[in-house]
Scaffold this motif. Structure first.
Motif, PDB file in Angstrom:
ATOM      1  N   GLY A   1       8.095 -13.110  12.158  1.00  0.00           N
ATOM      2  CA  GLY A   1       7.738 -13.086  10.716  1.00  0.00           C
ATOM      3  C   GLY A   1       6.554 -12.060  10.639  1.00  0.00           C
ATOM      4  N   ARG A   2       6.171 -11.621  11.537  1.00  0.00           N
ATOM      5  CA  ARG A   2       4.634 -10.796  11.559  1.00  0.00           C
ATOM      6  C   ARG A   2       5.286  -9.479  10.936  1.00  0.00           C
ATOM      7  NH1 ARG A   2       0.739 -13.624  14.069  1.00  0.00           N
ATOM      8  NH2 ARG A   2       1.612 -15.152  15.594  1.00  0.00           N
ATOM      9  N   ILE A   3       4.287  -8.530  10.429  1.00  0.00           N
ATOM     10  CA  ILE A   3       4.283  -7.238  10.303  1.00  0.00           C
ATOM     11  C   ILE A   3       4.186  -6.504  11.598  1.00  0.00           C
ATOM     12  CG2 ILE A   3       3.060  -5.138   9.199  1.00  0.00           C
ATOM     13  CD1 ILE A   3       4.294  -6.766   7.360  1.00  0.00           C
ATOM     14  N   LEU A   4       5.343  -5.580  11.748  1.00  0.00           N
ATOM     15  CA  LEU A   4       5.227  -4.877  13.019  1.00  0.00           C
ATOM     16  C   LEU A   4       4.362  -3.431  12.724  1.00  0.00           C
ATOM     17  CD1 LEU A   4       8.895  -5.064  14.427  1.00  0.00           C
ATOM     18  CD2 LEU A   4       6.697  -6.325  15.110  1.00  0.00           C
ATOM     19  N   GLU A   5       3.066  -3.569  12.872  1.00  0.00           N
ATOM     20  CA  GLU A   5       2.175  -2.360  12.633  1.00  0.00           C
ATOM     21  C   GLU A   5       2.500  -1.403  13.150  1.00  0.00           C
ATOM     22  OE1 GLU A   5       0.043  -2.798  10.317  1.00  0.00           O
ATOM     23  OE2 GLU A   5      -0.505  -4.649  10.034  1.00  0.00           O
ATOM     24  N   GLY A   6       2.826   0.036  12.446  1.00  0.00           N
ATOM     25  CA  GLY A   6       2.815   1.264  13.136  1.00  0.00           C
ATOM     26  C   GLY A   6       4.570   1.522  13.320  1.00  0.00           C
ATOM     27  N   ARG A   7       5.152   0.545  13.446  1.00  0.00           N
ATOM     28  CA  ARG A   7       6.552   0.720  13.586  1.00  0.00           C
ATOM     29  C   ARG A   7       7.473   1.307  12.524  1.00  0.00           C
ATOM     30  NH1 ARG A   7       8.379  -2.912  17.724  1.00  0.00           N
ATOM     31  NH2 ARG A   7       6.716  -3.104  19.144  1.00  0.00           N
ATOM     32  N   ARG A   8       8.428   2.109  12.777  1.00  0.00           N
ATOM     33  CA  ARG A   8       9.425   2.407  11.653  1.00  0.00           C
ATOM     34  C   ARG A   8      10.825   2.390  12.421  1.00  0.00           C
ATOM     35  NH1 ARG A   8       7.434   5.835   7.760  1.00  0.00           N
ATOM     36  NH2 ARG A   8       9.265   7.233   7.695  1.00  0.00           N
ATOM     37  N   TYR A   9      11.831   2.126  11.393  1.00  0.00           N
ATOM     38  CA  TYR A   9      13.065   2.290  11.803  1.00  0.00           C
ATOM     39  C   TYR A   9      13.597   3.785  12.240  1.00  0.00           C
ATOM     40  CZ  TYR A   9      13.845  -2.162   9.523  1.00  0.00           C
ATOM     41  OH  TYR A   9      13.714  -3.430   8.987  1.00  0.00           O
TER      42      TYR A   9
ATOM     43  N   ASP B   1       0.835  -1.348  -0.055  1.00  0.00           N
ATOM     44  CA  ASP B   1      -0.101  -0.026   0.037  1.00  0.00           C
ATOM     45  C   ASP B   1       0.783   1.382  -0.075  1.00  0.00           C
ATOM     46  OD1 ASP B   1      -2.157  -1.670   0.056  1.00  0.00           O
ATOM     47  OD2 ASP B   1      -2.097  -1.771   2.436  1.00  0.00           O
ATOM     48  N   GLY B   2       1.969   1.259  -0.532  1.00  0.00           N
ATOM     49  CA  GLY B   2       2.770   2.427  -0.692  1.00  0.00           C
ATOM     50  C   GLY B   2       3.607   2.866   0.543  1.00  0.00           C
ATOM     51  N   GLN B   3       3.692   1.562   1.245  1.00  0.00           N
ATOM     52  CA  GLN B   3       4.520   1.976   2.602  1.00  0.00           C
ATOM     53  C   GLN B   3       5.528   0.882   2.662  1.00  0.00           C
ATOM     54  OE1 GLN B   3       1.300   2.083   5.517  1.00  0.00           O
ATOM     55  NE2 GLN B   3       1.513   4.417   5.797  1.00  0.00           N
ATOM     56  N   VAL B   4       6.663   1.280   3.459  1.00  0.00           N
ATOM     57  CA  VAL B   4       7.539   0.280   4.002  1.00  0.00           C
ATOM     58  C   VAL B   4       6.970  -0.238   5.174  1.00  0.00           C
ATOM     59  CG1 VAL B   4       9.810  -0.031   4.666  1.00  0.00           C
ATOM     60  CG2 VAL B   4       9.466   1.412   2.578  1.00  0.00           C
ATOM     61  N   GLN B   5       6.713  -1.791   5.304  1.00  0.00           N
ATOM     62  CA  GLN B   5       6.502  -2.251   6.718  1.00  0.00           C
ATOM     63  C   GLN B   5       7.382  -3.029   7.327  1.00  0.00           C
ATOM     64  OE1 GLN B   5       2.309  -3.647   5.538  1.00  0.00           O
ATOM     65  NE2 GLN B   5       1.560  -2.013   6.764  1.00  0.00           N
ATOM     66  N   ILE B   6       7.874  -2.994   8.336  1.00  0.00           N
ATOM     67  CA  ILE B   6       8.961  -3.834   9.154  1.00  0.00           C
ATOM     68  C   ILE B   6       8.432  -5.276   9.463  1.00  0.00           C
ATOM     69  CG2 ILE B   6      10.369  -3.808  10.690  1.00  0.00           C
ATOM     70  CD1 ILE B   6      10.275  -0.892  11.370  1.00  0.00           C
ATOM     71  N   VAL B   7       9.359  -6.074   9.014  1.00  0.00           N
ATOM     72  CA  VAL B   7       8.780  -7.556   9.527  1.00  0.00           C
ATOM     73  C   VAL B   7       9.645  -8.040  10.745  1.00  0.00           C
ATOM     74  CG1 VAL B   7       9.061  -9.925   8.566  1.00  0.00           C
ATOM     75  CG2 VAL B   7       8.239  -8.161   6.934  1.00  0.00           C
ATOM     76  N   ASP B   8       8.946  -8.540  11.820  1.00  0.00           N
ATOM     77  CA  ASP B   8       9.818  -8.827  12.838  1.00  0.00           C
ATOM     78  C   ASP B   8      10.786 -10.061  12.352  1.00  0.00           C
ATOM     79  OD1 ASP B   8      10.721  -9.912  15.226  1.00  0.00           O
ATOM     80  OD2 ASP B   8       8.731  -9.372  16.467  1.00  0.00           O
ATOM     81  N   GLU B   9      11.925 -10.018  12.756  1.00  0.00           N
ATOM     82  CA  GLU B   9      12.782 -11.212  12.461  1.00  0.00           C
ATOM     83  C   GLU B   9      12.678 -12.270  13.247  1.00  0.00           C
ATOM     84  OE1 GLU B   9      16.970 -10.899  13.902  1.00  0.00           O
ATOM     85  OE2 GLU B   9      16.442  -9.085  14.954  1.00  0.00           O
ATOM     86  N   PHE B  10      11.842 -12.292  14.432  1.00  0.00           N
ATOM     87  CA  PHE B  10      11.673 -13.524  15.342  1.00  0.00           C
ATOM     88  C   PHE B  10      10.199 -14.035  14.973  1.00  0.00           C
ATOM     89  CE2 PHE B  10      14.485 -10.655  17.739  1.00  0.00           C
ATOM     90  CZ  PHE B  10      15.424 -11.614  17.706  1.00  0.00           C
TER      91      PHE B  10
END
Length: 929
Positions: free
Chosen positions: A354-362, A343-352
């Motif tokens: 495998g889930r999307i970390l909703e609302g998180r940003r580096y 959806d035009g956004q970079v979404q972080i994947v939890d390395e442990f």
């Protein structure tokens, strides 16, 4: 040796812990007949009786047996599930403030009911924390029926809830929620300007489900509430254009490492090729001298910095940061591994997980650099408004406990950081799963071919297979290989996590093949033969009545029983790991998907020398040895010794990661002490109904400081300049002007007391209190943001001091607390000064705003105009020098009205505290003044 002998004689610590629980379980089982004697309507009455016993002085331990017996019977009546003795043991461990380790499928959700019910009787609230909204809502509805049957209220915190719903949920006896929501609510509560707007009511008892995931895996990621900062988005786009011009430094072919530039001669260093070095383990990039010069050339060539300046100048050095983050984004962070674009956004994947970390940003601009890399709209960089780590958030609870299937491997960390012991509870039935030795291949292609072949053989038999992968990319690669072979399968990863419950429900069905990242349905059971409940819902259709659903369920259960027996005879669920994770615990979680409640099962890991773990920790050398002895690509190695060496490598990585988390916590503890103090002071101000007294106490300290300076200057001058400086200081600080400069503190303090008393008379104590509160909160919040930024930059810079043989952490503490002390002084001084400088303006009802009037003239009319004054317009802050002269202050008559007499010697803010603690007064008993 002596420890081993003691263990041999008395058993391990865990065996002794379990043995101590058995008599208590026996006592609970004796009370089962007593609990069975009550009718359904009598259970809430028994809850009231237990609460009364607590109110009369009994403790939770005194009522434990009765409470556990009632909760067990309630669950049996409501859910049709009677807690096994091992589940009672687990609940006793939770109640004692420890971690319960129970294997997957042993019923952790039901296990926690007894401990949660017992602790909810205190009326202080119980928080039950899950890893996602789905589990929070499911468990609150499922187990909530038991608590309501017992007469207790149950709430659930979800991400889409409004203020009123959250406050109501936290007011319940038991509250379910995710770690993220509870943490963010705590931060938001401490940003409120009205204490009544807080939603949480304290931190009494907490049960954390999957505690290892929350307190270990997510410990390095703090919760952050942020607001917009400076707009530097265009710089990320500019820098991203030139990233491909940089080359990695060549490594020494023998050592496989970068050459040591420090040991080289200048001409040797100049001959080196490459612009940057990569530290893949810690995901860092560092520029060489050549790389720094290239940055400088690029900036000049494209007009990004002014002529005559360089990147090494202070005003331009930030570009090094932008280039560093851009390179990290391109070289170290990969789509479908570290993040997904959706959806035009970079979404972080939890390395442990495998889930999307909703609302998180580096943080630190890395997220913006990745957005530039992916040619997406770059979000404006945010400024941190409030932050806390899960480590420090959960340590606020009076009693903390948790449950998981895998905690023993991290027992040392739980003990050292959280002071939590781990107790492994024996399974209700022996584990029948067969854990096979790893198969190791020379390269990745050979490994994937072997995995596909193994899946094909199991699939032909009809045995269900679950394959675990470490990234979205790897799961999709395996999916493509299976599709080529014509094997029907499901893929569960961060891209289609919405179907997680449906996919996992059928992962144990005959012939099913499921490829999943580490998320793998954590928190849900995989039943052999599939899920009759899920199939019943499908059969009944949407909008079906309860009767229709139950009819469909009866049919599906009959079919499921046949499927269950068939899959059981085929060997149960076959779990395949496509590579080893850095943590043994994550591998154990994957294995734990199979072999629930004594069911048969099988697990096996396939490894290649190209896997990240092997490559980063000695795989290259091992690969050469294997190739040297003639090992072929498709020829696996399978030996217990190899398993042990891999486990040792994982153990080393775990120790390294623990040290990283421990180091982060050491730094965060400094911030946590400051945050706790500032939030505590903020709460006191929000609840204080007499803030003018606080202001006067601060004013007395400030007057003392001013007169200390005056006395010091007076002794060194004879021309009256000290008196002039005193007068100027009083005017600038408090807006006070005197015809004759007072040479004693009491006269000034009396004038200030008279000033604040007059303001109370004019606008009312409540209005004045509200105004002071607003000034304090506004100032505290602004200064705290500056302090957060200061600590963040200090943390980056302080490591350079190690070159001067100084301990960076010690330096961080010293500088951080010095700045914090200065911040507290600044808050006190600025608010105190503002309150006294501000002048009251009266606007009589029905009249236009008039020019400011002096306090003396307003005395006669303040009662008549009081009804027209609102807190928002009762005060106007102005610079003291522009105010009309106050005749009462000029003549010093206020000093005759109020005289402050000192009964004890004056203690300066920097003097030793009289209590004998050895601290400065302002850091001890004077810090709340």
């Amino acid at each position: 040796m002596f420890d081993k002998l003691l263990t041999l004689i008395f058993g391990s610590q865990n065996e002794r812990d379990v043995k101590a629980l058995r008599p208590v379980v026996a006592e609970i089982e004796k009370r089962e007949a007593w609990a069975q004697s009550f009718t359904d309507d009598q259970f809430p009455e028994q809850t009231k009786i237990l609460k009364e016993r607590l109110s009369k002085g009994e403790t939770l331990d005194d009522i434990l047996i009765d409470a556990f017996a009632l909760a067990r019977e309630a669950a049996k009546r409501v859910l049709g599930e009677r807690a096994y003795p091992c589940q009672l043991m687990g609940s006793l461990v939770l109640n004692s403030g420890r971690i319960t380790e129970m294997k997957t499928g042993e019923g952790k959700t039901l296990m926690c009911v007894c401990a949660a019910y017992l602790n909810s009787l205190s009326g202080k609230g119980v928080h039950i924390v899950t890893v996602n909204d789905y589990l929070a809502e499911r468990d609150s509805q499922w187990m909530g029926r038991v608590y309501r049957f017992l007469g207790q209220s149950v709430g659930c915190i979800l991400s889409n809830m409004d203020y009123e719903a959250r406050k109501a949920a936290y007011a319940c006896d038991l509250t379910y929620g995710t770690n993220n929501e509870l943490g963010f609510d705590y931060l938001r509560d401490n940003m409120q300007v009205d204490a009544s707007r807080k939603v949480q009511r304290g931190f009494n008892f907490c049960i954390v489900d999957e505690i290892d995931s929350i307190l270990i895996d997510e410990a390095r990621t703090p919760l952050i509430i942020s607001g917009q900062g400076e707009d530097d988005t265009y710089k990320y786009h500019e820098v991203d254009k030139y990233v491909d011009q940089f080359e990695e430094m060549e490594k020494d072919p023998k050592t496989k490492d970068y050459p040591d530039e420090v040991q080289m001669l200048p001409e040797e260093r100049a001959a080196l090729k490459g612009d940057y070095k990569i530290d893949e383990k810690s995901k860092r990039i560092s520029f060489t001298d050549k790389g720094m010069n290239k940055i400088n050339d690029i900036l000049h060539k494209h007009g990004l910095i002014a002529e005559g300046t360089s990147v090494f100048d202070e005003e331009n050095f930030e570009y090094v940061h932008y280039f560093t983050q851009a390179l990290r984004a391109h070289v170290l962070y990969h789509e479908d591994v570290d993040y997904v674009v959706r959806d035009g956004q970079v979404q972080i994947v939890d390395e442990f997980t495998g889930r999307i970390l909703e609302g998180r940003r580096y943080g630190d601009g890395l997220h913006q650099a990745i957005e530039a890399k992916e040619h997406l709209k770059i979000a404006q960089r945010n400024r941190t408004l409030a932050t806390i780590t899960f480590q420090n958030f959960f340590r606020m609870y009076d009693k903390l406990s948790g449950m998981t299937g895998t905690a023993q491997t991290e027992a040392v960390e739980f003990s050292r950081i959280y002071n939590l012991d781990v107790v492994a509870i024996p399974t209700n039935k022996p584990v029948a799963r067969i854990d096979e030795n790893d198969e190791v291949y020379l390269n990745e292609d050979a490994k994937w071919n072997a995995i596909v072949k193994e899946i094909e053989e199991a699939h032909k038999k009809g045995q269900p297979v679950l394959v675990g992968t470490i990234s979205v990319e790897k799961s999709e690669h395996l999916s493509a290989l299976l599709t080529r072979k014509g094997i029907r399968h499901e893929v569960l990863n961060a891209k289609n996590h919405a179907r997680e419950a449906l996919i996992i429900a059928e992962a144990g069905a005959k012939g099913s093949v499921t490829v999943a990242t580490n998320m793998a349905g954590r928190g849900t059971d995989i039943k052999l033969g599939g899920s009759p409940e899920m199939r019943a819902r499908k059969r009944a259709g949407t909008g079906a009545t309860q009767e229709q659903y139950e009819a469909a369920l009866a049919i599906e259960k009959e079919q499921w029983q046949k499927d269950y027996e068939e899959v059981k005879n085929l060997g149960g669920l076959y779990v395949i790991g496509s590579e080893r994770h850095e943590s043994r615990r994550i591998d154990n979680q994957l294995r734990g998907r199979s072999g629930r409640q004594g069911d048969p099962g099988r697990s096996k890991f396939y490894i290649s020398m190209d896997d990240d773990l092997m490559r980063l920790f000695g795989g290259e050398r091992m690969k050469k040895i294997m190739a040297g002895i003639g090992m072929k690509d498709d020829e696996p190695i399978n030996h217990p010794w190899l398993n042990k060496s891999i486990a040792r490598a994982q153990h080393k990585v775990e120790e390294r990661n623990f040290e990283i988390r421990k180091n982060l916590l050491d730094y965060d503890d400094v911030l946590n002490k400051q945050r706790s103090f500032i939030y505590e002071q903020r709460d006191e101000i929000l609840l204080d109904e007499d803030l003018s007294t606080r202001v006067m106490n601060n004013a007395r300290d400030k007057v003392s400081e001013i007169f200390e300076i005056y006395e010091s200057e007076r002794r060194g001058s004879k021309d009256g300049s000290a008196e002039n400086a005193l007068a100027e200081n009083l005017k600038n600080t408090f807006g006070l002007e005197f015809e004759t400069v007072p040479t004693d503190e009491e006269t000034v303090i009396a004038a200030l007391q008279n000033d604040i008393t007059q303001k109370e008379l004019l606008v009312g104590k409540a209005n004045l209190n509200m105004f002071i509160r607003y000034q304090y909160v506004q100032r505290i919040d602004k200064q705290w943001l500056d302090q957060l930024e200061y600590l963040d930059s200090l943390r980056e810079a302080v490591h350079l001091r190690s070159y001067g043989s100084k301990n960076p952490l010690t330096e961080y503490k010293i500088d951080g607390f010095n700045q914090f002390d200065a911040m507290l002084d600044n808050i006190r001084d600025s608010v105190t000064s503002r309150i006294f400088k501000v002048k009251v303006q009266i606007q009589p009802a029905g009249m236009q705003r008039q020019a400011p009037k002096t306090i003396q003239n307003m005395n006669a009319e303040h009662k008549e105009a009081q009804s027209a004054i609102t807190p928002q317009r009762a005060f106007n802050a102005r610079d003291a020098r522009s105010q009309a002269a106050n005749s009462a202050m000029k003549t010093g008559r206020q000093g005759q009205n109020v005289t402050i007499m000192r009964t004890l010697p004056k203690v300066g803010r920097n003097d030793p505290c009289p209590c004998g603690s050895g601290k400065k007064y302002k850091q001890c008993h004077g810090k709340n003044a």
